[in-house]
Scaffold this motif. Structure first.
Motif, short mmCIF file in Angstrom:
data_model
loop_
_atom_site.label_atom_id
_atom_site.label_comp_id
_atom_site.label_asym_id
_atom_site.label_seq_id
_atom_site.Cartn_x
_atom_site.Cartn_y
_atom_site.Cartn_z
N PHE A 259 -19.66 -4.09 -5.06
CA PHE A 259 -18.54 -3.42 -4.42
C PHE A 259 -18.99 -2.34 -3.42
N LYS A 260 -20.25 -2.39 -3.04
CA LYS A 260 -20.78 -1.45 -2.06
C LYS A 260 -19.97 -1.56 -0.76
N ASP A 261 -19.63 -0.42 -0.18
CA ASP A 261 -18.88 -0.34 1.07
C ASP A 261 -17.43 -0.82 0.94
N LYS A 262 -16.92 -0.92 -0.28
CA LYS A 262 -15.52 -1.28 -0.49
C LYS A 262 -14.78 -0.09 -1.06
N VAL A 263 -13.48 -0.10 -0.89
CA VAL A 263 -12.61 0.87 -1.53
C VAL A 263 -12.18 0.24 -2.86
N ILE A 264 -12.28 1.01 -3.94
CA ILE A 264 -12.03 0.49 -5.28
C ILE A 264 -10.98 1.35 -5.97
N LEU A 265 -10.01 0.70 -6.59
CA LEU A 265 -9.07 1.38 -7.46
C LEU A 265 -9.39 0.94 -8.89
N ILE A 266 -9.79 1.88 -9.73
CA ILE A 266 -10.16 1.61 -11.12
C ILE A 266 -9.02 2.11 -12.01
N VAL A 267 -8.58 1.23 -12.91
CA VAL A 267 -7.44 1.54 -13.78
C VAL A 267 -7.76 1.14 -15.20
N ASN A 268 -7.52 2.03 -16.17
CA ASN A 268 -7.62 1.62 -17.57
C ASN A 268 -6.25 1.05 -17.95
N VAL A 269 -6.26 -0.17 -18.45
CA VAL A 269 -5.02 -0.93 -18.65
C VAL A 269 -4.80 -1.30 -20.11
N ALA A 270 -3.55 -1.67 -20.42
CA ALA A 270 -3.19 -2.13 -21.76
C ALA A 270 -1.97 -3.04 -21.66
N SER A 271 -1.91 -4.04 -22.52
CA SER A 271 -0.87 -5.06 -22.46
C SER A 271 0.39 -4.74 -23.24
N LYS A 272 0.34 -3.76 -24.11
CA LYS A 272 1.49 -3.46 -24.96
C LYS A 272 1.91 -2.00 -24.82
N CYS A 273 1.98 -1.55 -23.61
CA CYS A 273 2.23 -0.14 -23.28
C CYS A 273 3.52 -0.05 -22.47
N GLY A 274 4.14 1.10 -22.50
CA GLY A 274 5.32 1.33 -21.69
C GLY A 274 5.03 1.23 -20.19
N PHE A 275 3.77 1.36 -19.81
CA PHE A 275 3.37 1.27 -18.40
C PHE A 275 2.83 -0.11 -18.02
N THR A 276 2.86 -1.07 -18.97
CA THR A 276 2.31 -2.40 -18.71
C THR A 276 2.93 -3.06 -17.49
N SER A 277 4.18 -2.76 -17.21
CA SER A 277 4.82 -3.34 -16.03
C SER A 277 4.11 -2.95 -14.73
N GLN A 278 3.24 -1.93 -14.78
CA GLN A 278 2.48 -1.56 -13.59
C GLN A 278 1.52 -2.66 -13.15
N TYR A 279 1.22 -3.60 -14.04
CA TYR A 279 0.41 -4.75 -13.61
C TYR A 279 1.05 -5.41 -12.39
N ALA A 280 2.37 -5.56 -12.39
CA ALA A 280 3.06 -6.19 -11.26
C ALA A 280 2.87 -5.37 -9.99
N GLY A 281 3.00 -4.07 -10.09
CA GLY A 281 2.80 -3.19 -8.94
C GLY A 281 1.36 -3.19 -8.45
N LEU A 282 0.43 -3.23 -9.38
CA LEU A 282 -0.99 -3.29 -9.00
C LEU A 282 -1.28 -4.59 -8.26
N GLU A 283 -0.74 -5.70 -8.76
CA GLU A 283 -0.96 -6.99 -8.11
C GLU A 283 -0.34 -7.01 -6.71
N GLU A 284 0.86 -6.48 -6.57
CA GLU A 284 1.51 -6.41 -5.26
C GLU A 284 0.69 -5.55 -4.29
N LEU A 285 0.23 -4.41 -4.77
CA LEU A 285 -0.62 -3.53 -3.95
C LEU A 285 -1.89 -4.27 -3.53
N TYR A 286 -2.52 -4.94 -4.48
CA TYR A 286 -3.75 -5.69 -4.22
C TYR A 286 -3.52 -6.76 -3.15
N LYS A 287 -2.47 -7.53 -3.29
CA LYS A 287 -2.19 -8.60 -2.32
C LYS A 287 -1.85 -8.03 -0.95
N ASN A 288 -1.03 -6.98 -0.91
CA ASN A 288 -0.66 -6.38 0.38
C ASN A 288 -1.86 -5.84 1.13
#
Length: 161
Positions: free
Chosen positions: A19-48
C-alpha cells in the motif's frame, strides 16, 4: 508505517508495503454491532473514490471481537457476511485485537500517532477510523459515530497531494 505482514481472510498475504504511496482508511469492524450498517457506507465510499482514483485508495477492515463480543464469527464467515449483506469488495483482513496486551502492532502504532477524543489512546468501540496519507503518516482519526461519507473530502484532499 509498520511493515508487518497481514493475512487477509481469504488466506492471501497483504504486506503493508503493498500500500506504499496509497491513501488508506483503516477501520476496526464487527458484524453484530449497531454500527454494522457502516459497511454499506464504507463500500460506497470505496467505490466512489476508486472510480476516480483507481489503485490510489484502499479501505482495510479489521474484524475485532473486543467490544461486546460483536464479532464472534470465524474470518471466512465474516467475509461471507460482508459480501452477502453489504456487497463489500474492499479487503477484510485477519481478525485481531485493537486494545490491551494482545493488540496488534499496527493498531498500537495508529493509536500512538493519533489519539482519540479527550486525548485517549485506546479504541473506544467498533468502526473507529484512521486515515493514512500517501506519505505513510496518520492524517486523521474518527469515532464510530462518524459516518463514512463524511470522510470523503479529507480522503480526496490526501489523494490530491
Amino acid at each position: 508505517m509498520t511493515s508487518s505482514p497481514w493475512t487477509a481472510c481469504k488466506g492471501q498475504e497483504y504486506p503493508l508495503s503493498n500500500f506504499k504511496d496509497k491513501v488508506i482508511l483503516i477501520v476496526n469492524v464487527a458484524s453484530k454491532c449497531g454500527f454494522t450498517s457502516q459497511y454499506a457506507g464504507l463500500e460506497e465510499l470505496y467505490k466512489n473514490i476508486t472510480a476516480k482514483h483507481p489503485d490510489q485508495f484502499v479501505i482495510l477492515g479489521f474484524p475485532c471481537n473486543q467490544f461486546g463480543g460483536q464479532e464472534p464469527d470465524a474470518e471466512a464467515e465474516i467475509v461471507a457476511f460482508c459480501e452477502r449483506n453489504f456487497g463489500v469488495t474492499f479487503p477484510i483482513m485477519q481478525k485481531i485485537e485493537v486494545n490491551g496486551d494482545n493488540a496488534h502492532p499496527l493498531f498500537e502504532w495508529l493509536k500512538e500517532q493519533k489519539s482519540g477524543l479527550l486525548g485517549l489512546k485506546r479504541i473506544k468501540w467498533n468502526f473507529e477510523k484512521f486515515l493514512i496519507g500517501k506519505d505513510g503518516q496518520v492524517k486523521g482519526r474518527w469515532a464510530s459515530v462518524t459516518g463514512p461519507a463524511s470522510l470523503e473530502k479529507e480522503i480526496l484532499a490526501e489523494l490530491e497531494k
